[in-house]
Write a protein that holds these residues in place. Structure first.
Motif, short mmCIF file in Angstrom:
data_model
loop_
_atom_site.label_atom_id
_atom_site.label_comp_id
_atom_site.label_asym_id
_atom_site.label_seq_id
_atom_site.Cartn_x
_atom_site.Cartn_y
_atom_site.Cartn_z
N ALA A 397 0.75 -1.05 -0.14
CA ALA A 397 -0.20 -0.37 -0.14
C ALA A 397 0.59 1.36 0.12
O ALA A 397 0.47 2.29 -0.33
CB ALA A 397 -0.62 -0.37 1.53
N VAL A 398 1.55 1.53 0.67
CA VAL A 398 2.98 2.63 0.59
C VAL A 398 3.32 2.52 -0.15
O VAL A 398 3.44 3.62 -1.07
CB VAL A 398 3.58 2.17 1.39
N PRO A 399 3.92 1.70 -0.99
CA PRO A 399 4.51 2.63 -2.79
C PRO A 399 3.76 2.64 -3.35
O PRO A 399 4.19 3.21 -4.33
CB PRO A 399 5.01 0.84 -3.15
N ALA A 400 2.51 1.58 -3.19
CA ALA A 400 1.17 2.30 -4.40
C ALA A 400 1.01 3.49 -4.05
O ALA A 400 0.56 4.48 -4.79
CB ALA A 400 -0.14 0.99 -4.41
N ALA A 401 0.55 4.46 -2.94
CA ALA A 401 0.50 5.29 -2.71
C ALA A 401 1.53 6.88 -3.99
O ALA A 401 0.85 7.78 -4.01
CB ALA A 401 0.05 5.73 -1.07
N ILE A 402 2.88 6.09 -3.32
CA ILE A 402 3.57 7.15 -4.02
C ILE A 402 4.02 6.95 -4.78
O ILE A 402 4.00 8.13 -4.96
CB ILE A 402 5.49 6.33 -2.79
N ALA A 403 3.87 5.82 -5.90
CA ALA A 403 3.28 5.75 -7.02
C ALA A 403 2.54 6.23 -7.73
O ALA A 403 2.96 7.02 -8.51
CB ALA A 403 3.37 4.32 -7.71
N GLY A 404 1.03 6.97 -7.20
CA GLY A 404 0.16 6.93 -7.33
C GLY A 404 -0.07 8.43 -7.03
O GLY A 404 -0.18 8.88 -8.02
N VAL A 405 1.04 9.07 -6.43
CA VAL A 405 1.09 10.32 -6.76
C VAL A 405 1.89 10.80 -7.41
O VAL A 405 2.37 11.86 -8.01
CB VAL A 405 1.42 11.09 -4.78
N GLY A 406 3.15 9.92 -7.44
CA GLY A 406 4.02 10.27 -8.45
C GLY A 406 4.30 10.05 -9.84
O GLY A 406 4.37 11.28 -10.71
N ALA A 407 2.38 9.56 -10.33
CA ALA A 407 2.14 9.45 -11.68
C ALA A 407 2.10 11.04 -12.26
O ALA A 407 2.50 10.76 -13.44
CB ALA A 407 1.24 8.82 -11.61
N VAL A 408 0.73 11.70 -11.43
CA VAL A 408 0.69 12.68 -11.91
C VAL A 408 1.47 13.67 -11.61
O VAL A 408 1.88 15.13 -12.41
CB VAL A 408 -0.74 12.90 -11.05
N LEU A 409 2.21 13.31 -10.66
CA LEU A 409 3.31 14.86 -10.52
C LEU A 409 4.39 14.54 -11.84
O LEU A 409 5.16 15.81 -12.28
CB LEU A 409 4.68 14.34 -9.35
N VAL A 410 5.29 13.16 -12.19
CA VAL A 410 5.46 13.30 -12.92
C VAL A 410 5.31 13.62 -14.49
O VAL A 410 5.97 13.88 -16.17
CB VAL A 410 5.93 11.85 -12.93
N LEU A 411 4.44 12.71 -14.62
CA LEU A 411 3.72 12.32 -16.36
C LEU A 411 2.16 14.25 -16.27
O LEU A 411 1.98 13.92 -17.55
CB LEU A 411 2.47 11.07 -16.31
N GLY A 412 1.82 14.54 -15.34
CA GLY A 412 0.77 15.21 -15.56
C GLY A 412 -0.54 14.82 -15.51
O GLY A 412 -0.83 13.36 -15.25
N PHE A 413 -1.54 15.76 -15.39
CA PHE A 413 -2.66 15.59 -15.74
C PHE A 413 -3.66 14.57 -16.40
O PHE A 413 -4.80 15.19 -16.21
CB PHE A 413 -3.61 16.13 -14.68
N GLY A 414 -2.68 13.70 -17.38
CA GLY A 414 -3.44 13.33 -18.42
C GLY A 414 -4.24 12.38 -18.13
O GLY A 414 -4.83 11.84 -16.77
#
Length: 445
Positions: A397-414
């Motif tokens: 769960a912790v890595p999933a949360a970090i990756a989930g936030v990181g996805a839009v941080l790095v890739l944008g809100f597409g």
């Protein structure tokens, strides 16, 4: 630098003692609220909305201001944020240990507090930006808005990681406080050296964890009483030496005099600034505590404590919304939009800040409707059985949360990054309410 006195070793059993009234310090809550106000005002001042020859312009208004770099020595409060986070993490971990919780339960409580606001933000912003793009808003303006809105998410990502590691870092601090600080300092310096020697900025992002863990560890020194046992002259000297070291590092290069430039990626300069801020805060803490205990300040600070994360995540979307309203009024009624850093622009900042505060308050109250919905299960303590249904281990769960936030941080809100982020955050949210895969680090402490 806090070397005036060796800290009293903290017995492992102390980590599980029952908390006292001092575990909730009004001065800590007041400092956190003050940091939020500084961040709000700074980000509001950075919003530049005007109309150029090619159409609407949304930009960082302070980017060309000569006074910005000196100002960052006062308004760069992120180290103090993490010092306070370290203090809060330490005391909360002791509180949870006293109630029988293990490290996994502690991590789940942090996930639940941080993931729900992130889900609401990602869902709403992704949808709104897709609609704006579909109705014909210029693609570069949509991209800029998404970038500006996503900027605060780096803090959420790092804070999730650091918070989840509090039990392990507290265990290290209880046994080897100075060795732990020294090792993290050497690691941060090594990352900086590798980055500047190679010219590859990406190397510096390792310090997203190392530097902020180091600053969080400084908060442990405040929580266990080490700093308070130092004399006032020693703390004043510590602050002065830290600032002198910081100035020397910058003068020698290659670190920037702009302390916000040292934020992305973070450098050891932020940890040195954190030492100075810790020492200064410890000096003003008694007076701040007395002020914060007055009825009116107490009510205001309590509001910040209740809505703090919501405010942090939603203030930039509120600013972008307000900027859009101003553009509409400009085209419909000829509302003047002065170019950033002009005299007219500076004179209109008080009005802008007041409008930004009003719109942000409305947005925060709306966003909080989702966050306040009952979703948290009963408190999970050691010995509870796994809840029925699909269980997500906290180690997932912790890595999933970090990756989930990181996805839009790095890739944008597409569309696709937003969908990926929501899936990962949903996994993390599920993991915040299950016992499966519990990491019983508490037994080792």
């Amino acid at each position: 630098m806090l070397t005036a006195e060796r800290p009293r070793p903290v017995a492992p059993s102390d980590l599980g003692r029952r908390p006292t009234a001092s575990d909730r310090d009004p001065a800590i809550d007041a400092a956190r609220a003050a940091c939020l106000v500084v961040v709000f005002v700074l980000h509001a001042m950075m919003v530049g909305v005007s109309v150029g020859a090619d159409g609407p312009v949304l930009e960082n208004a302070l980017e060309g201001w000569a006074g910005f770099a000196p100002a960052t020595w006062v308004v760069q409060v992120m180290p103090l944020f993490f010092v306070i986070g370290g203090y809060a993490g330490w005391t909360q971990w002791r509180r949870e240990r006293a109630r029988g919780a293990d490290a996994a339960a502690f991590a789940r409580s942090r996930l639940l507090r941080l993931v729900r606001p992130a889900i609401a933000l990602v869902a709403v912003i992704t949808s709104v930006l897709l609609v704006l793009a579909a109705v014909g808003l210029p693609a570069d303006m949509v991209a800029t808005a998404g970038y500006r809105i996503g900027q605060p998410l780096w803090f959420l990502t790092v804070y999730l990681a650091c918070s989840s590691l509090v039990p392990a870092m507290a265990w290290l601090h209880a046994r080897h406080p100075w060795l732990t600080l020294g090792a993290l300092s050497v690691a941060a310096l090594s990352v900086d050296a590798a980055r500047f020697a190679s010219g590859v900025d990406a190397v510096g992002y390792v310090n997203l964890l190392v530097v902020w863990l180091l600053v969080q560890q400084l908060g442990f020194l405040l929580a266990d009483g080490t700093v308070d046992r130092m004399s006032r002259p020693a703390r004043l000297g510590t602050a002065a030496v830290a600032l002198a070291v910081l100035a020397g590092m910058i003068a020698a290069g290659p670190h920037s005099v702009d302390l916000f430039a040292n934020l992305n990626p973070p450098t050891i300069c932020l940890a040195v600034l954190g030492v100075a801020q810790l020492a200064v805060f410890s000096l003003i803490r008694p007076a701040l505590r007395r002020w914060a205990q007055r009825p009116r300040p107490q009510r205001i600070i309590a509001r910040f404590g209740e809505w703090g994360m919501t405010l942090y995540l939603w203030h930039l979307p509120a600013f972008v919304l307000l900027a859009g309203v101003l553009l509409v009024l400009h085209h419909a009624a000829g509302l003047p939009l002065p170019a950033p850093l002009t005299a007219e622009w500076w004179w209109t900042r008080p009005v802008w800040l007041a409008a930004a505060a009003l719109v942000t308050a409305l947005v925060v109250r709306g966003a909080a409707h989702w966050e306040r919905r009952p979703a948290a299960p009963r408190r999970m303590v050691a010995g509870d059985r796994a809840v029925r249904g699909f269980a997500v281990p906290v180690a997932v769960a912790v890595p999933a949360a970090i990756a989930g936030v990181g996805a839009v941080l790095v890739l944008g809100f597409g569309a696709w990054p937003g969908l990926l982020s929501l899936v990962l955050l949903a996994v993390a949210l599920r993991g915040s309410s299950t016992r499966a895969g519990s990491l019983r680090l508490a037994s080792a402490a």
